[in-house]
Motif scaffolding. Sequence first.
Motif, mmCIF file in Angstrom:
data_model
loop_
_atom_site.group_PDB
_atom_site.id
_atom_site.type_symbol
_atom_site.label_atom_id
_atom_site.label_comp_id
_atom_site.label_asym_id
_atom_site.label_seq_id
_atom_site.Cartn_x
_atom_site.Cartn_y
_atom_site.Cartn_z
ATOM 1 N N PHE A 1 27.832 25.499 -24.914
ATOM 2 C CA PHE A 1 28.042 26.930 -25.401
ATOM 3 C C PHE A 1 28.018 27.771 -23.737
ATOM 4 O O PHE A 1 27.877 27.227 -22.864
ATOM 5 N N GLU A 2 28.348 28.771 -24.142
ATOM 6 C CA GLU A 2 28.272 29.972 -23.005
ATOM 7 C C GLU A 2 27.434 31.056 -23.088
ATOM 8 O O GLU A 2 27.121 31.517 -24.217
ATOM 9 N N LYS A 3 26.655 31.515 -22.138
ATOM 10 C CA LYS A 3 25.922 32.586 -22.207
ATOM 11 C C LYS A 3 26.124 33.319 -20.881
ATOM 12 O O LYS A 3 26.133 32.820 -19.916
ATOM 13 N N ASP A 4 26.202 34.480 -20.918
ATOM 14 C CA ASP A 4 26.377 35.502 -19.727
ATOM 15 C C ASP A 4 27.820 34.957 -19.004
ATOM 16 O O ASP A 4 27.917 34.796 -17.669
ATOM 17 N N GLY A 5 28.583 34.481 -19.751
ATOM 18 C CA GLY A 5 29.815 33.925 -19.178
ATOM 19 C C GLY A 5 29.695 32.533 -18.204
ATOM 20 O O GLY A 5 30.659 32.024 -17.678
ATOM 21 N N GLU A 6 28.677 32.072 -18.368
ATOM 22 C CA GLU A 6 28.273 30.680 -17.861
ATOM 23 C C GLU A 6 28.167 29.391 -18.757
ATOM 24 O O GLU A 6 27.443 29.485 -19.763
ATOM 25 N N PRO A 7 28.859 28.362 -18.638
ATOM 26 C CA PRO A 7 28.868 27.158 -19.521
ATOM 27 C C PRO A 7 27.274 26.569 -19.275
ATOM 28 O O PRO A 7 26.836 26.397 -18.376
ATOM 29 N N TYR A 8 26.745 26.247 -20.671
ATOM 30 C CA TYR A 8 25.745 25.250 -20.678
ATOM 31 C C TYR A 8 25.906 24.210 -21.684
ATOM 32 O O TYR A 8 26.833 24.177 -22.420
#
Length: 389
Positions: free
Chosen positions: A71-78
Amino acid sequence: MDLFSINEEIGIGLVLWHPKGAIVRKIIRDFWEEEHLKNGYQLVCTPHIARGGLWKISGHLNYYKQNMYLFEKDGEPYVVKPMNCPFHIQIYNSKPRSYRDLPIRYAEWGTVYRYERSGTLHGLLRVRGFTQDDAHIFCTAEQVDEEILKIIEFTEHILQKFGFHEYKMYLSTREPKEPEKYMGSEEDWKLAQKALAEALKRKEITYREMPGEAVFYGPKIDINIIGASGREWQCSTIQFDFNLPRRFNITYIGSDGKQHEVVMIHRALLGAIERFFAILIEHYRGNLPVWLAPTQVRILPIGGNYLPYAKKVHKKLQVHGIKSEVDSSSSTISYKIREAEVQNIPHMIVCGKREVKSKKISVRKHGVGSLDLLTIKELIRNIKNECNR
Ligand SMILES: [Zn+2]
């Protein structure tokens, strides 16, 4: 047995542990953690998600992406972790290590998530979220033989406590004709395969070698248990890794003052707890031994008049760590006994006039049926003795 359920709204392959399942899980975990601490492991706890970059280093984003929840949060992949290894490695790498610190053994009940196609999911045996009884051992090349031997002995010790005394062992080695398929040097593989084979021989364990069955990053031993029905279950794995130590640059300072690469071993004894749980239930046909039983004692009052006395006995047992419950239904005593027998409750206590008067309790044992007049103290002692056997 009201131990667990899987709910479509939550998602298939994701297990809800009900109170009775959760208590068995806790019993297994407490035993497991205590034994690890006694045997030179250190317990660690790690998060469920991590930045995408970690999984790039580990290689999972390249080789394992189709099985990962991203998933993505603040444009960063996790990534929701499919494995615990990179976390344990980062703990190791949190400071410089010397040869004097080794071996280091990190253990964790680590919950991981792996996408599996819905058609392959099956009860507790194949799920999407599960807890591994994971550990990683970081040691020097000289320590490898001893470590492998220790892991095998420890595995047997743990499995025997759960009533498994028969195993089949497999040694997966590389295909010698295709060295290009594997990571690590010729030397690495020789050392690792020899260490695994030697340990099995030293323990006089018969095993089957499986050439070409090793994964690309190292050889492994699989310990399969044989259940009561004769069925073979893949359970414990002891896995060498020549891949991650290089990717994460895991080193130690040797006695020569120089940096050396560590030898890293992954190992799980029970495998996935969900799966092991299903194996246990099958092995005991639902009749778990007293130490694992979610209810060790059920108290059966003869009619409502004796309910307060039953509750008093229940409280006393609870304070002493005995897992008890009261059958407060209006059923007849013979029905209550039958119910408890069918549900494989190890001990039943009958409370009536005679018991209240004598300040003792009538204890009936599952499958035995005899009624003994005991004091509560005597019953607690009997149960504790049974648990320690
Ligand atoms: Zn691992």
